[in-house]
Design a protein around this motif. Structure first.
Motif, PDB file in Angstrom:
ATOM      1  N   LEU A 219     -60.946 -54.769 -45.161  1.00  0.00           N
ATOM      2  CA  LEU A 219     -60.645 -55.429 -46.763  1.00  0.00           C
ATOM      3  C   LEU A 219     -61.060 -53.707 -47.492  1.00  0.00           C
ATOM      4  CD1 LEU A 219     -62.398 -58.372 -47.395  1.00  0.00           C
ATOM      5  CD2 LEU A 219     -60.330 -58.588 -46.821  1.00  0.00           C
ATOM      6  N   SER A 220     -61.710 -52.816 -46.546  1.00  0.00           N
ATOM      7  CA  SER A 220     -61.169 -51.491 -47.372  1.00  0.00           C
ATOM      8  C   SER A 220     -59.870 -50.685 -46.851  1.00  0.00           C
ATOM      9  CB  SER A 220     -62.322 -50.581 -46.107  1.00  0.00           C
ATOM     10  OG  SER A 220     -62.738 -50.213 -45.631  1.00  0.00           O
ATOM     11  N   THR A 221     -58.860 -50.945 -46.093  1.00  0.00           N
ATOM     12  CA  THR A 221     -57.709 -50.939 -45.925  1.00  0.00           C
ATOM     13  C   THR A 221     -56.898 -51.655 -46.522  1.00  0.00           C
ATOM     14  OG1 THR A 221     -56.817 -52.865 -44.246  1.00  0.00           O
ATOM     15  CG2 THR A 221     -58.430 -50.725 -43.414  1.00  0.00           C
ATOM     16  N   SER A 222     -55.242 -51.471 -46.845  1.00  0.00           N
ATOM     17  CA  SER A 222     -54.238 -52.219 -47.498  1.00  0.00           C
ATOM     18  C   SER A 222     -54.260 -53.451 -47.062  1.00  0.00           C
ATOM     19  CB  SER A 222     -52.882 -51.870 -47.535  1.00  0.00           C
ATOM     20  OG  SER A 222     -52.937 -50.224 -48.023  1.00  0.00           O
ATOM     21  N   TYR A 223     -53.317 -55.175 -47.940  1.00  0.00           N
ATOM     22  CA  TYR A 223     -52.734 -55.627 -47.264  1.00  0.00           C
ATOM     23  C   TYR A 223     -52.081 -56.095 -46.436  1.00  0.00           C
ATOM     24  CZ  TYR A 223     -51.331 -60.370 -48.296  1.00  0.00           C
ATOM     25  OH  TYR A 223     -50.816 -61.294 -47.546  1.00  0.00           O
ATOM     26  N   ASP A 224     -50.925 -54.947 -46.811  1.00  0.00           N
ATOM     27  CA  ASP A 224     -50.068 -55.067 -45.543  1.00  0.00           C
ATOM     28  C   ASP A 224     -49.400 -52.982 -45.166  1.00  0.00           C
ATOM     29  OD1 ASP A 224     -47.981 -57.081 -43.836  1.00  0.00           O
ATOM     30  OD2 ASP A 224     -46.477 -55.304 -44.926  1.00  0.00           O
ATOM     31  N   VAL A 225     -48.949 -53.602 -44.354  1.00  0.00           N
ATOM     32  CA  VAL A 225     -47.765 -51.863 -43.337  1.00  0.00           C
ATOM     33  C   VAL A 225     -47.396 -51.757 -45.211  1.00  0.00           C
ATOM     34  CG1 VAL A 225     -46.029 -52.657 -42.722  1.00  0.00           C
ATOM     35  CG2 VAL A 225     -47.120 -50.193 -42.116  1.00  0.00           C
ATOM     36  N   ALA A 226     -46.235 -52.742 -45.423  1.00  0.00           N
ATOM     37  CA  ALA A 226     -45.095 -51.772 -46.876  1.00  0.00           C
ATOM     38  C   ALA A 226     -45.619 -51.475 -47.613  1.00  0.00           C
ATOM     39  CB  ALA A 226     -44.620 -53.291 -46.657  1.00  0.00           C
ATOM     40  N   THR A 227     -47.395 -51.942 -47.977  1.00  0.00           N
ATOM     41  CA  THR A 227     -47.991 -51.275 -49.049  1.00  0.00           C
ATOM     42  C   THR A 227     -49.174 -50.204 -48.698  1.00  0.00           C
ATOM     43  OG1 THR A 227     -50.276 -53.414 -48.781  1.00  0.00           O
ATOM     44  CG2 THR A 227     -48.094 -53.634 -50.453  1.00  0.00           C
ATOM     45  N   ALA A 228     -49.622 -50.608 -47.590  1.00  0.00           N
ATOM     46  CA  ALA A 228     -49.776 -49.064 -47.341  1.00  0.00           C
ATOM     47  C   ALA A 228     -50.027 -47.437 -48.038  1.00  0.00           C
ATOM     48  CB  ALA A 228     -49.628 -48.446 -45.684  1.00  0.00           C
ATOM     49  N   THR A 229     -48.318 -47.257 -48.746  1.00  0.00           N
ATOM     50  CA  THR A 229     -48.600 -45.952 -49.640  1.00  0.00           C
ATOM     51  C   THR A 229     -48.651 -46.243 -50.963  1.00  0.00           C
ATOM     52  OG1 THR A 229     -45.722 -46.768 -49.316  1.00  0.00           O
ATOM     53  CG2 THR A 229     -46.850 -45.701 -47.631  1.00  0.00           C
ATOM     54  N   GLY A 230     -48.647 -47.033 -50.916  1.00  0.00           N
ATOM     55  CA  GLY A 230     -49.306 -47.010 -53.026  1.00  0.00           C
ATOM     56  C   GLY A 230     -47.707 -48.202 -53.098  1.00  0.00           C
ATOM     57  N   THR A 231     -46.299 -48.665 -52.435  1.00  0.00           N
ATOM     58  CA  THR A 231     -45.456 -49.294 -52.763  1.00  0.00           C
ATOM     59  C   THR A 231     -45.629 -50.629 -53.191  1.00  0.00           C
ATOM     60  OG1 THR A 231     -44.239 -48.013 -50.986  1.00  0.00           O
ATOM     61  CG2 THR A 231     -43.231 -49.994 -52.079  1.00  0.00           C
ATOM     62  N   LYS A 232     -45.853 -51.578 -54.169  1.00  0.00           N
ATOM     63  CA  LYS A 232     -45.383 -52.477 -55.390  1.00  0.00           C
ATOM     64  C   LYS A 232     -45.203 -53.399 -54.557  1.00  0.00           C
ATOM     65  CE  LYS A 232     -47.731 -50.789 -59.673  1.00  0.00           C
ATOM     66  NZ  LYS A 232     -49.194 -51.595 -60.044  1.00  0.00           N
ATOM     67  N   VAL A 233     -44.547 -54.646 -53.818  1.00  0.00           N
ATOM     68  CA  VAL A 233     -43.833 -55.167 -53.761  1.00  0.00           C
ATOM     69  C   VAL A 233     -44.027 -56.746 -53.934  1.00  0.00           C
ATOM     70  CG1 VAL A 233     -43.602 -56.984 -51.324  1.00  0.00           C
ATOM     71  CG2 VAL A 233     -44.310 -54.472 -51.036  1.00  0.00           C
ATOM     72  N   TYR A 234     -42.847 -57.437 -54.250  1.00  0.00           N
ATOM     73  CA  TYR A 234     -43.120 -58.334 -55.016  1.00  0.00           C
ATOM     74  C   TYR A 234     -42.523 -59.161 -54.999  1.00  0.00           C
ATOM     75  CZ  TYR A 234     -43.576 -54.721 -58.981  1.00  0.00           C
ATOM     76  OH  TYR A 234     -44.663 -53.910 -59.819  1.00  0.00           O
ATOM     77  N   ASP A 235     -41.840 -58.809 -53.020  1.00  0.00           N
ATOM     78  CA  ASP A 235     -40.960 -60.992 -52.370  1.00  0.00           C
ATOM     79  C   ASP A 235     -42.022 -60.222 -51.751  1.00  0.00           C
ATOM     80  OD1 ASP A 235     -39.228 -62.552 -51.157  1.00  0.00           O
ATOM     81  OD2 ASP A 235     -38.017 -61.233 -51.004  1.00  0.00           O
ATOM     82  N   SER A 236     -42.220 -61.379 -50.913  1.00  0.00           N
ATOM     83  CA  SER A 236     -43.186 -62.245 -50.074  1.00  0.00           C
ATOM     84  C   SER A 236     -42.727 -61.425 -48.220  1.00  0.00           C
ATOM     85  CB  SER A 236     -43.841 -63.015 -49.377  1.00  0.00           C
ATOM     86  OG  SER A 236     -43.542 -64.044 -49.906  1.00  0.00           O
ATOM     87  N   THR A 237     -41.258 -62.060 -48.482  1.00  0.00           N
ATOM     88  CA  THR A 237     -40.260 -61.332 -46.930  1.00  0.00           C
ATOM     89  C   THR A 237     -40.645 -59.793 -46.828  1.00  0.00           C
ATOM     90  OG1 THR A 237     -38.476 -61.019 -48.723  1.00  0.00           O
ATOM     91  CG2 THR A 237     -39.342 -63.114 -47.471  1.00  0.00           C
ATOM     92  N   ALA A 238     -41.136 -58.888 -47.680  1.00  0.00           N
ATOM     93  CA  ALA A 238     -41.083 -57.653 -47.360  1.00  0.00           C
ATOM     94  C   ALA A 238     -41.568 -57.468 -46.510  1.00  0.00           C
ATOM     95  CB  ALA A 238     -41.468 -56.784 -48.752  1.00  0.00           C
ATOM     96  N   PHE A 239     -43.381 -58.420 -46.221  1.00  0.00           N
ATOM     97  CA  PHE A 239     -44.421 -58.355 -45.420  1.00  0.00           C
ATOM     98  C   PHE A 239     -44.370 -58.289 -44.260  1.00  0.00           C
ATOM     99  CE2 PHE A 239     -46.949 -59.625 -49.301  1.00  0.00           C
ATOM    100  CZ  PHE A 239     -46.984 -58.563 -50.407  1.00  0.00           C
ATOM    101  N   THR A 240     -45.297 -57.532 -43.559  1.00  0.00           N
ATOM    102  CA  THR A 240     -44.834 -58.476 -41.761  1.00  0.00           C
ATOM    103  C   THR A 240     -44.410 -59.886 -41.357  1.00  0.00           C
ATOM    104  OG1 THR A 240     -46.274 -55.961 -41.601  1.00  0.00           O
ATOM    105  CG2 THR A 240     -46.140 -57.747 -39.785  1.00  0.00           C
ATOM    106  N   ALA A 241     -44.201 -59.959 -40.562  1.00  0.00           N
ATOM    107  CA  ALA A 241     -43.570 -61.485 -40.216  1.00  0.00           C
ATOM    108  C   ALA A 241     -44.558 -61.677 -39.659  1.00  0.00           C
ATOM    109  CB  ALA A 241     -42.869 -61.519 -38.791  1.00  0.00           C
ATOM    110  N   ALA A 242     -44.976 -63.330 -39.968  1.00  0.00           N
ATOM    111  CA  ALA A 242     -45.806 -64.085 -39.420  1.00  0.00           C
ATOM    112  C   ALA A 242     -46.586 -63.375 -37.736  1.00  0.00           C
ATOM    113  CB  ALA A 242     -45.837 -65.268 -39.864  1.00  0.00           C
ATOM    114  N   GLY A 243     -45.167 -63.882 -37.204  1.00  0.00           N
ATOM    115  CA  GLY A 243     -45.594 -63.545 -35.667  1.00  0.00           C
ATOM    116  C   GLY A 243     -45.984 -62.270 -35.051  1.00  0.00           C
TER     117      GLY A 243
END
Length: 173
Positions: A55-79
């Motif tokens: 939990l000390s890490t970022s939520y996803d690789v898309a948010t690791a650089t501090g980028t805000k994500v407003y659409d969940s499809t930008a996150f790593t695919a479930a598979g």
């Protein structure tokens, strides 16, 4: 010694044997309970440490650089949850402890889903090796108890800690 005295001596020896067996049984029971409690506390401590690390890490690789994500499809695919190509080669599975450096996962993993499928062996000084296995998956926003096949804003982290002497004994180490 006559027969009466001999019977009394035998009775006293029998009574002493029963008391000794009762005391021994009590000591074994207390020791067993104490060891089970120690194993449980070690397992909870190891699981909490693993969760704190994750939990000390970022939520996803898309948010690791501090980028805000407003659409969940930008996150790593479930598979595709788990370490990506650059991370998987750096952390051996299962990872043995290193006394000089913290676990390599802390250095190479930068987001929660990197820990999916991660295995670690942790040693407790009095109990020996514990096996720690992490599972990460998306869950439905409306029902966090149910897995989601697509990306959501919710991930569930399950940390499983096993020890060869802990119950259930049917679970392989």
């Amino acid at each position: 010694m006559n027969t009466g005295q001999m019977l009394m001596v035998l009775g006293a020896l029998m009574l002493l044997s029963l008391v000794a067996l009762s005391v021994n049984s009590m000591l074994v029971s207390k020791t067993s309970t104490m060891l089970e409690t120690e194993a449980d506390l070690n397992a909870v401590s190891l699981a909490q440490s693993m969760l704190d690390e994750i939990l000390s890490t970022s939520y996803d690789v898309a948010t690791a650089t501090g980028t805000k994500v407003y659409d969940s499809t930008a996150f790593t695919a479930a598979g595709s949850l788990g370490p990506n190509g650059t991370e998987s080669g750096n952390v051996p599975l299962p990872e043995p402890p290193d006394t000089a450096v913290p676990y390599k996962s802390m250095k190479y993993y930068n987001d929660v889903d990197d820990y999916n499928g991660y295995k670690r062996i942790a040693f407790a000084s009095s109990m020996g090796p514990f096996s720690i296995i992490d599972t990460v998956y998306y869950v439905l926003e409306s029902d966090p108890g149910q897995k989601s096949a697509t990306q959501t804003f919710y991930k569930k982290v399950v940390v499983t800690v096993r020890h060869r002497n802990m119950y259930p004994s049917s679970v392989p180490y």
